[in-house]
Design an enzyme around this catalytic site. Structure first.
Site, mmCIF file in Angstrom:
data_model
loop_
_atom_site.group_PDB
_atom_site.id
_atom_site.type_symbol
_atom_site.label_atom_id
_atom_site.label_comp_id
_atom_site.label_asym_id
_atom_site.label_seq_id
_atom_site.Cartn_x
_atom_site.Cartn_y
_atom_site.Cartn_z
ATOM 1 C CB CYS A 1 32.899 48.178 3.786
ATOM 2 S SG CYS A 1 32.093 48.183 2.189
ATOM 3 C CG HIS B 1 31.445 53.293 4.624
ATOM 4 N ND1 HIS B 1 32.761 52.928 4.644
ATOM 5 C CD2 HIS B 1 30.838 52.437 3.771
ATOM 6 C CE1 HIS B 1 32.946 51.902 3.829
ATOM 7 N NE2 HIS B 1 31.796 51.579 3.294
HETATM 8 ZN ZN LIG Z 1 31.401 50.191 1.760
#
Ligand SMILES: [Zn+2]
Lengths: 265, 429
Positions: free
Chosen positions: A120, A217
């Site tokens: 991310c 995630h």
């Molecule tokens: Zn994220």
């Protein structure tokens, strides 16, 4: 009579800790795992990735040494494996300058073949730049040939990715930056469920040398042991010339994958 | 003055009740045909409106504030059934006003979800607001913690009288810097209790990493000094008072300090200080709200339900309710109301369950939980994604032990439904 909670004992550390080692077998070697910016870039269970690497190293018969690098720290030497996570916008602002100052050491490690997992926010900052909706440009360290553009749309939900290297990769995405890959990298895979890098091309994540970059995630590694073992094997191979695997019990991982794969977006 | 919207809204309310419908429709109707209804009705209250918001503990805290103020002889209007959204407030109001639209109350205490509270305060600027905390909860709804903090800031900015802030949550405490209208009061914790309240920033740090220096602490109106087995110490006005507590769990008792602060602010009348002894006596009587650390009886032994919905809450639950001597079950669902993202389980440490293990895991994400426990070296008795079957196995396997179930919201509802078949469970309207 109703029982009452006991008085709360104070504990010294808020942080995460590895479970104690209980194996009596001699270690096949030590692998130094570095967490990048765990203080500011460690949200949505990114600790899970570090924990899985450390525990699986043990289960394969190796000794993990968990290190961390935060803003202003000295960069540790002899790092075998690097893992970095996502953060909020505020976290990204905090680490931005420090990360740029570490560009050359990280680039050298990457070009040298050090296995890395970046999720991310750090995936974005390992790229060339992040351009916000208002047009300001946050420079990345350019290890990955990718660029990211901020949008108004938040891409949220369960994701399944088909990867030729790792099979089906399962996770959860939550991002508003949209990333486009340049010719210098290949995608981690194509999305079978969810959005991935951007809402246009059906691709998720990026691969370059031994770097795996992804928006997922979940945490990513627990439910994707093939990916975890790729990072571990690469680190051990580079350090010791060969990897002799142990036999981790992945039956819960298999069942968790089966059930997670059936859940709605 | 006579407003035709009220009889009409009441009629819709009655009809939708007869049809077994929810509370939102009549609220929607009155909102559509008479958008000023809520503001007009609530503006007549002599003590005004107080909004309670934040990620964790709204329901219990709201319940406490209501009971504290009722102990002071105030008539309180509240959205009791947990309809913590604007339309739900309108619907609850319709149930309480007379046919002329008059509300017989002194003050309104409203529990509002962060996002809905922002809509609400634009229609009805509250006299008081109580902002509890900003924790990782429904990040998939709001995106980011910082954004949630912005929502709370918005509520504070619209408050006309007094804003009550959590001194120990940096994102909440910092809201004070952005305000120039309302008064600010804080509730706080003794330093010795701070470590039992990890905030998300601290929680994310790995061992050994320095915690950023805390800003200088402002004075707090009420400070929770100590939590005992069945009592607690609160400090206010320079004295420390010990009171017995029915509430369970240290986080609930910290919310009691929040409720006390708000109640003291509201109950001040004509420049006189609040009746602290009366407030404390009422606080001692407050029983836990639905599902948040409640105890039922099964086979003559207690069965505790502990609601867990985010990493801080789960950590606090594990700390507040030690595992020794108990049989333990964990029920994790990932329905919309629970949040679909399972990442949060990896931010909780389960080392406290290592000694005794966990007897049963259940819920749609039971195997995610199993995987999490495997990586913390916690032994698992059994896993079954079907809640009724898992609960039956759990109860029959631990007849001689008190039991505890950590559960997400929808898993808790399912468990209560099953338990209702074998024991008396409080019915929630
Ligand atoms: Zn994220």
């Amino acid at each position: 009579m109703t029982p009452r909670p006991e008085e709360n004992a104070n504990t010294a550390s808020y942080g995460h800790e590895l479970p104690p080692e209980d194996s009596a077998a001699p270690s096949k070697g030590t692998i130094r795992v570095l967490q990048l910016y765990p203080r500011d870039m460690n949200i949505y269970g990114d600790w899970g990735n570090a924990l899985v690497l450390a525990q699986r190293l043990r289960w394969h018969g190796y000794t993990p040494e968990l290190l961390e690098y935060n803003v202003g720290d000295e960069f540790p030497a002899d790092v075998d494996l690097i893992v970095g996570g996502g953060g909020q916008d505020s976290g990204q602002l905090v680490i931005q300058d420090d990360l740029l100052s570490r560009e050359s050491v990280l680039k050298d490690l990457a070009e040298d073949g050090t296995p890395m997992l970046v999720i991310c926010g750090l995936y974005q900052l390992f790229g060339k730049f992040f351009k916000t909706r208002t047009g300001s440009v946050i420079p990345g360290i350019g290890i990955l040939d990718v660029e990211t553009h901020g949008t108004d749309e938040r891409l949220i939900g369960n994701v399944a990715v088909s990867s030729s290297e790792f099979g089906t990769v399962l996770g959860y995405e939550n991002h508003s930056g949209q990333t486009t890959l340049g010719p210098g990298v290949s995608p981690l895979g194509t999305t079978a469920k969810g959005t991935g890098n951007n809402s246009n091309d059906g691709q998720e994540g990026a691969r370059y040398r031994n770097i795996v970059a992804s928006y997922l995630h979940g945490s990513l590694l627990p439910k994707n042991p093939a990916l975890a073992d790729f990072l571990i094997k690469t680190a051990v191979d580079r350090k010791y010339g060969s990897f002799s695997p142990g036999a981790p019990d992945d039956s819960y991982a298999d069942l968790a994958r089966k059930h997670a794969g059936r859940r709605p977006r | 003055m006579f407003y035709f919207s009220i009889p009409l809204g009441k009629l819709v309310r009655r009809v939708s009740r007869l049809r077994g419908g929810g509370s939102a429709l009549p609220g929607l109707v009155v909102e559509k045909i008479d958008p000023g209804f809520m503001r007009r009705t609530l503006s007549t209250l002599p003590h005004g409106v107080a909004v309670v918001s934040g990620t964790n503990g709204k329901t219990t805290t709201t319940k406490m504030v209501v009971e504290l103020l009722e102990s002071q002889g105030l008539k309180v209007f509240t959205n009791r059934t947990g309809s913590n959204f604007t339309r739900g407030v309108a619907a609850a109001l319709l149930g309480e006003v007379d046919w002329r639209g008059r509300l017989d109350a002194d003050v309104a205490i409203l529990e509002l979800d962060e996002a809905h509270a922002v809509h609400f305060v634009h229609q009805v600027p509250p006299r008081y607001s109580l902002l509890l905390n900003v924790l990782r909860d429904q990040l998939d709804r709001f995106g980011e913690i910082d954004k949630t903090a912005q929502l709370l800031q918005h509520i504070a900015a619209k408050t006309t009288g007094t804003v009550v802030l959590n001194r120990e949550d940096p994102r909440v405490a910092r809201i004070a810097e952005t305000l120039n209208g309302p008064d600010v009061l804080y509730f706080g914790l003794d330093d010795s209790l701070l470590s039992t309240f990890p905030n998300d920033d601290e929680m994310r740090a790995a061992p050994g990493s320095p915690v950023p220096p805390a800003p200088a602490k402002p004075h707090a109106d009420v400070v929770l000094r100590r939590v005992g087995a069945a009592d607690a110490d609160f400090e206010y006005d320079g004295v420390t008072a010990t009171t017995p507590m029915l509430l369970r769990g240290v986080y609930n008792i910290f919310n009691a300090a929040a409720a006390l602060t708000l109640a003291r602010a509201i109950a001040v009348r004509d420049g006189q200080v609040a009746d602290n002894d009366g407030l404390l006596k009422a606080l001692a009587q407050v029983a836990p709200a639905f599902g948040r650390g409640e105890s039922l009886v099964v086979d003559g032994l207690p069965l505790d339900l502990v609601l867990v919905k985010n990493p801080s809450g789960f950590r606090l639950g594990l700390k507040s309710f030690p595992a020794a001597g108990y049989a333990t079950m964990i029920a994790i669902n990932d329905n919309y109301a629970d949040g679909r993202d399972m990442s949060w389980l990896w931010d909780v440490e389960f080392d406290t369950l290592r000694d005794g293990g966990v007897d049963q895991l259940t819920g749609s994400r039971a195997y995610d939980m199993a995987l999490r426990l495997q990586y913390d070296d916690v032994v698992i008795g059994g896993v079954n994604t079907e809640i009724p079957a898992a609960l039956a196995t759990f109860i029959s396997g631990a007849r001689d032990k008190p039991k505890r179930i950590f559960c997400t919201y929808t898993a808790m509802l399912a468990i209560r439904r099953e338990l209702a078949k074998i024991t008396t469970v409080e019915v929630v309207s």
